[in-house]
Design a protein around this motif. Structure first.
Motif, PDB file in Angstrom:
ATOM      1  N   GLU A 166      67.693  86.504  24.665  1.00  0.00           N
ATOM      2  CA  GLU A 166      66.661  86.129  25.632  1.00  0.00           C
ATOM      3  C   GLU A 166      66.395  87.261  26.623  1.00  0.00           C
ATOM      4  O   GLU A 166      65.617  87.108  27.552  1.00  0.00           O
ATOM      5  CB  GLU A 166      67.089  84.863  26.386  1.00  0.00           C
ATOM      6  N   THR A 188      76.854  81.341  23.492  1.00  0.00           N
ATOM      7  CA  THR A 188      76.046  81.337  24.722  1.00  0.00           C
ATOM      8  C   THR A 188      75.683  82.755  25.142  1.00  0.00           C
ATOM      9  O   THR A 188      74.540  83.051  25.502  1.00  0.00           O
ATOM     10  CB  THR A 188      76.821  80.645  25.859  1.00  0.00           C
ATOM     11  N   LYS A 219      73.052  84.210  22.915  1.00  0.00           N
ATOM     12  CA  LYS A 219      71.736  83.643  23.240  1.00  0.00           C
ATOM     13  C   LYS A 219      71.155  84.316  24.473  1.00  0.00           C
ATOM     14  O   LYS A 219      69.958  84.646  24.513  1.00  0.00           O
ATOM     15  CB  LYS A 219      71.874  82.140  23.478  1.00  0.00           C
TER      16      LYS A 219
END
Length: 265
Positions: free
Chosen positions: A164, A157, A160
């Motif tokens: 991003e 997570t 990610k």
């Protein structure tokens, strides 16, 4: 230079490109002299309108810094900044010509008042581009590619979030993970780079110092990433010190360290 290139450069300066676009952009700067010249002009204008990004400010002494700050906040310069903003926004002609003209005017005003040093000299070290090129976010270790049995889902997570460009949440998540598990060398690197992207350079160095002092197999990577953080922070002498340590001790990325040191000298 066409409008698409103007938009591309502006998005790079605003850190709005994807990782793939960022890599392609940096490669083009290396191979296309005309594009590099246009980028440097755009960067000069961008910095002249942003008092947080005047790249020379960390390389001068406190007395000069006070003088530059007083100049930057003067009524004359504030008026000039407004003219530059309006002209660069409203011009329907060749934007590069407008940028050349206006950055030239801005430089002439500053030099005429203080006669201290050529602020917009092409020889000024472009530390942001060096950092972006050598940090190479696309080749960072990936937690997502490991077996689900071997990896904490929170790491996936956090990675990610980093990709991003949600650096604030990524930094928080990686630091939280490290609070409970000090054995994840990759988490140190991601946490430090996220903090660096946020401008939290002292925190980034603190994280990497912890990695360096650990007994992890990747602890030597801390030297490389500290050099990058110092470059982004425009602390060039500190960066050189880290790079020289890498070279002398034959540590991680010795070859790149030699190459980067040449760029800085």
């Amino acid at each position: 230079m066409n409008l698409e290139d103007d938009i591309l450069i502006e998005n790079f300066l605003r850190n709005e490109l994807s990782d793939q676009e960022r890599t392609s952009f940096l490669e083009r700067i290396k191979s296309d002299p005309d594009f590099k010249e246009q980028y440097l002009l755009e960067k000069q204008l961008h910095e002249s309108l942003n008092e947080e990004d005047w790249s020379f400010v960390n390389t001068i002494d406190s007395k000069e810094a006070d003088e530059y700050e007083a100049l930057f906040k003067s009524e004359e310069i504030q008026n000039l900044k407004e003219v530059i903003k309006n002209a660069s926004t409203n011009s329907k002609g060749d934007r590069s010509k407008v940028i050349r003209l206006l950055t030239g005017i801005a430089a002439a005003v500053v030099i005429g008042i203080f006669a201290l040093r050529p602020i917009l000299s092409p020889s000024v070290l472009d530390t942001n581009t060096l950092y972006a090129s050598y940090a190479d976010f696309n080749n960072l270790p990936s937690f997502a590619e490991r077996s689900s049995e071997d990896i904490n889902e929170n790491l996936v997570t956090a990675e990610k979030l980093f990709k991003e460009k949600n650096y604030e949440k990524a930094a928080f998540t990686f630091n939280t993970i490290l609070d409970s598990d000090k054995s994840l060398s990759g988490a140190y690197i991601y946490a430090a780079l996220a903090e660096s992207e946020l401008g939290n350079f002292d925190k980034a160095i603190e994280v990497l110092n912890e990695l360096e002092s650990s007994d992890l197999i990747d602890s030597e990577k801390a030297y490389w990433y500290k050099s990058l953080v110092y470059i982004k922070a425009n602390q060039v002498e500190q960066a050189k010190k880290e790079l020289k340590s890498i070279i002398e001790k034959s540590l991680f990325n010795k070859g790149k360290a030699q190459e980067l040191l040449k760029e800085l000298e």
